[in-house]
Write a protein that holds these residues in place. Structure first.
Motif, PDB file in Angstrom:
ATOM      1  N   SER A 186       9.822 -21.349  18.739  1.00  0.00           N
ATOM      2  CA  SER A 186       9.469 -19.923  18.424  1.00  0.00           C
ATOM      3  C   SER A 186      10.143 -19.522  17.243  1.00  0.00           C
ATOM      4  N   SER A 187       9.764 -18.963  16.168  1.00  0.00           N
ATOM      5  CA  SER A 187      10.429 -18.543  14.799  1.00  0.00           C
ATOM      6  C   SER A 187      10.138 -17.159  14.716  1.00  0.00           C
ATOM      7  N   PHE A 188      11.148 -16.323  14.275  1.00  0.00           N
ATOM      8  CA  PHE A 188      11.223 -14.797  14.082  1.00  0.00           C
ATOM      9  C   PHE A 188      11.502 -14.553  12.656  1.00  0.00           C
ATOM     10  N   ALA A 189      11.126 -13.655  11.858  1.00  0.00           N
ATOM     11  CA  ALA A 189      11.849 -13.354  10.673  1.00  0.00           C
ATOM     12  C   ALA A 189      11.598 -11.920  10.470  1.00  0.00           C
ATOM     13  N   LEU A 190      12.399 -11.329   9.362  1.00  0.00           N
ATOM     14  CA  LEU A 190      12.339  -9.993   9.022  1.00  0.00           C
ATOM     15  C   LEU A 190      12.532  -9.985   7.493  1.00  0.00           C
ATOM     16  N   GLY A 191      11.992  -9.201   6.874  1.00  0.00           N
ATOM     17  CA  GLY A 191      12.215  -8.807   5.297  1.00  0.00           C
ATOM     18  C   GLY A 191      11.859  -7.669   4.813  1.00  0.00           C
ATOM     19  N   ILE A 192      12.011  -7.593   3.489  1.00  0.00           N
ATOM     20  CA  ILE A 192      11.710  -6.321   2.628  1.00  0.00           C
ATOM     21  C   ILE A 192      11.085  -6.829   1.492  1.00  0.00           C
ATOM     22  N   GLY A 193      10.111  -6.140   0.925  1.00  0.00           N
ATOM     23  CA  GLY A 193       9.459  -6.638  -0.185  1.00  0.00           C
ATOM     24  C   GLY A 193       9.214  -5.441  -0.945  1.00  0.00           C
ATOM     25  N   VAL A 194       8.964  -5.521  -2.389  1.00  0.00           N
ATOM     26  CA  VAL A 194       8.764  -4.558  -3.364  1.00  0.00           C
ATOM     27  C   VAL A 194       7.591  -5.074  -4.037  1.00  0.00           C
ATOM     28  N   ALA A 195       6.478  -4.272  -4.118  1.00  0.00           N
ATOM     29  CA  ALA A 195       5.128  -4.649  -4.789  1.00  0.00           C
ATOM     30  C   ALA A 195       4.611  -3.648  -5.767  1.00  0.00           C
ATOM     31  N   SER A 196       3.878  -4.076  -6.895  1.00  0.00           N
ATOM     32  CA  SER A 196       3.432  -3.240  -7.730  1.00  0.00           C
ATOM     33  C   SER A 196       2.049  -3.890  -8.109  1.00  0.00           C
ATOM     34  N   GLU A 197       1.203  -2.852  -8.166  1.00  0.00           N
ATOM     35  CA  GLU A 197      -0.303  -3.113  -8.345  1.00  0.00           C
ATOM     36  C   GLU A 197      -1.045  -1.994  -9.216  1.00  0.00           C
ATOM     37  N   ASP A 198      -1.848  -2.534 -10.225  1.00  0.00           N
ATOM     38  CA  ASP A 198      -2.538  -1.532 -10.778  1.00  0.00           C
ATOM     39  C   ASP A 198      -3.944  -1.313  -9.881  1.00  0.00           C
ATOM     40  N   SER A 199      -4.065  -0.011  -9.810  1.00  0.00           N
ATOM     41  CA  SER A 199      -5.453   0.263  -8.612  1.00  0.00           C
ATOM     42  C   SER A 199      -6.543   0.244  -9.660  1.00  0.00           C
ATOM     43  N   ILE A 200      -7.696  -0.069  -9.133  1.00  0.00           N
ATOM     44  CA  ILE A 200      -8.965   0.206  -9.809  1.00  0.00           C
ATOM     45  C   ILE A 200      -9.590   1.604  -9.510  1.00  0.00           C
ATOM     46  N   TYR A 201      -9.051   2.381  -8.891  1.00  0.00           N
ATOM     47  CA  TYR A 201      -9.479   3.707  -8.671  1.00  0.00           C
ATOM     48  C   TYR A 201      -9.172   4.576  -9.763  1.00  0.00           C
ATOM     49  N   LYS A 202     -10.162   5.427 -10.293  1.00  0.00           N
ATOM     50  CA  LYS A 202      -9.885   6.391 -11.453  1.00  0.00           C
ATOM     51  C   LYS A 202      -8.700   7.396 -11.353  1.00  0.00           C
ATOM     52  N   GLY A 203      -7.703   7.531 -12.217  1.00  0.00           N
ATOM     53  CA  GLY A 203      -6.583   8.101 -12.287  1.00  0.00           C
ATOM     54  C   GLY A 203      -5.472   7.933 -11.373  1.00  0.00           C
ATOM     55  N   VAL A 204      -5.481   6.798 -10.717  1.00  0.00           N
ATOM     56  CA  VAL A 204      -4.482   6.179  -9.770  1.00  0.00           C
ATOM     57  C   VAL A 204      -3.416   5.481 -10.550  1.00  0.00           C
ATOM     58  N   GLY A 205      -3.629   4.729 -11.398  1.00  0.00           N
ATOM     59  CA  GLY A 205      -2.846   3.839 -12.124  1.00  0.00           C
ATOM     60  C   GLY A 205      -2.018   2.944 -11.288  1.00  0.00           C
ATOM     61  N   THR A 206      -0.728   2.570 -11.780  1.00  0.00           N
ATOM     62  CA  THR A 206       0.069   1.602 -11.092  1.00  0.00           C
ATOM     63  C   THR A 206       0.857   2.086 -10.198  1.00  0.00           C
ATOM     64  N   GLU A 207       0.760   1.392  -8.983  1.00  0.00           N
ATOM     65  CA  GLU A 207       1.465   2.007  -7.928  1.00  0.00           C
ATOM     66  C   GLU A 207       2.530   0.827  -7.605  1.00  0.00           C
ATOM     67  N   THR A 208       3.657   1.414  -7.046  1.00  0.00           N
ATOM     68  CA  THR A 208       4.751   0.626  -6.739  1.00  0.00           C
ATOM     69  C   THR A 208       5.446   1.156  -5.401  1.00  0.00           C
ATOM     70  N   GLU A 209       5.746   0.388  -4.411  1.00  0.00           N
ATOM     71  CA  GLU A 209       6.290   0.715  -3.235  1.00  0.00           C
ATOM     72  C   GLU A 209       6.878  -0.581  -2.492  1.00  0.00           C
ATOM     73  N   ALA A 210       8.129  -0.084  -1.485  1.00  0.00           N
ATOM     74  CA  ALA A 210       8.654  -1.024  -0.836  1.00  0.00           C
ATOM     75  C   ALA A 210       7.984  -1.393   0.674  1.00  0.00           C
ATOM     76  N   LEU A 211       7.718  -2.601   0.715  1.00  0.00           N
ATOM     77  CA  LEU A 211       6.974  -2.942   2.083  1.00  0.00           C
ATOM     78  C   LEU A 211       7.791  -3.739   3.219  1.00  0.00           C
ATOM     79  N   PRO A 212       7.629  -3.463   4.296  1.00  0.00           N
ATOM     80  CA  PRO A 212       8.425  -4.338   5.212  1.00  0.00           C
ATOM     81  C   PRO A 212       7.766  -5.692   5.552  1.00  0.00           C
ATOM     82  N   PHE A 213       8.392  -6.738   5.998  1.00  0.00           N
ATOM     83  CA  PHE A 213       8.018  -8.112   6.217  1.00  0.00           C
ATOM     84  C   PHE A 213       8.104  -8.455   7.468  1.00  0.00           C
ATOM     85  N   PHE A 214       7.110  -8.839   8.539  1.00  0.00           N
ATOM     86  CA  PHE A 214       7.517  -9.369   9.855  1.00  0.00           C
ATOM     87  C   PHE A 214       6.718 -10.534  10.193  1.00  0.00           C
ATOM     88  N   SER A 215       7.283 -11.520  10.514  1.00  0.00           N
ATOM     89  CA  SER A 215       6.675 -12.899  11.015  1.00  0.00           C
ATOM     90  C   SER A 215       7.409 -13.366  12.276  1.00  0.00           C
TER      91      SER A 215
END
Length: 247
Positions: free
Chosen positions: A25-54
């Motif tokens: 078995s293998s178990f991992a935890l992490g934290i990530g930061v991601a930024s994306e340009d939304s294609i929806y009108k008026g939303v723009g670029t969104e950036t947030e921290a995201l947890p990672f679990f495996s």
């Protein structure tokens, strides 16, 4: 706003650092930061921290919003069943251009997946359908990735995918009902269409337990999505940074 494309770059190649040996078995935890340009009108670029679990144990795995079990699990060829949560969607409060729209929620999906590892990279195919009666659609995705070791600690992985999304799925997330139409937002019904994505990531293995991964991707959406009156672009880019610790 919920984001699929921000989550996926954190999952694919990152899992390579936590692959479990057979019957281990293998178990991992992490934290990530991601930024994306939304294609929806008026939303723009969104950036947030995201947890990672495996977690992996033999043929069973959990990686972020997806869990699965490989029915056939050979060295190079795998076929399995999966359950995942699609994180697409939006709220009317996400943008003034979305004001008056009903909320579009994420969806719980079930499906099957297969992969084949060759000298030219790993090829994969996945089919998933809505099991929660949200979008009531389905998606077929074909993917490819190949890892290139650069040094003892660094590796680089290019990847590409093409997905065919059904009319129900597209219309739920990009359609505009008659009751939602305004002078500046025409009613719209989306049909099935294709989405293309290319990306590249680099992974740095700090030690046996720790790793860092950076990634970038470019996504191109078909006309059935891009022509929606709530969509302002037919493409988006995303970048991500992930730190992971393996126990």
């Amino acid at each position: 706003m919920r984001k699929t494309m921000l989550l996926l770059p954190l999952l694919g190649v990152a899992a390579a650092g936590v692959q479990a040996e057979e019957n281990e078995s293998s178990f991992a935890l992490g934290i990530g930061v991601a930024s994306e340009d939304s294609i929806y009108k008026g939303v723009g670029t969104e950036t947030e921290a995201l947890p990672f679990f495996s977690y992996e144990n033999g043929s069973f795995y959990i990686q972020g919003p997806e869990a699965g079990y490989y029915i056939i699990d050979n060295d190079d060829f795998k076929i399995g069943a999966l359950a995942r949560y699609r994180t697409d969607g939006y709220k009317a409060s996400d943008s003034s251009d979305l004001k008056g729209m009903d909320e579009r929620k994420g969806a719980f999906e079930l499906g099957i997946t297969a992969s084949y590892d060759t000298d030219y990279g790993e090829w994969s195919a996945t089919f998933a359908a809505d099991a929660s009666s949200e979008h009531e659609g389905n998606e077929i995705e074909l993917g490819w990735e190949k890892s290139f070791p650069v040094s003892a600690k660094w590796s680089v992985t290019p990847e590409a995918s093409v997905s065919y999304r059904s009319d129900d799925l597209n219309n739920y997330y990009y359609g505009v009902k008659a009751s939602e139409a305004t002078v500046n937002r025409a009613a719209y019904t989306a049909d099935a269409d294709t989405v293309y994505e290319i990306g590249i990531s680099a992974m740095y293995q700090i030690d046996q337990q720790q790793m860092i991964r950076v990634g970038a991707s470019y996504t191109s959406y078909g006309d059935e999505i891009a022509d929606s009156s709530i969509v302002e672009d037919d493409k988006s880019t995303s970048v991500s940074l992930l730190y992971m610790y393996r126990f």
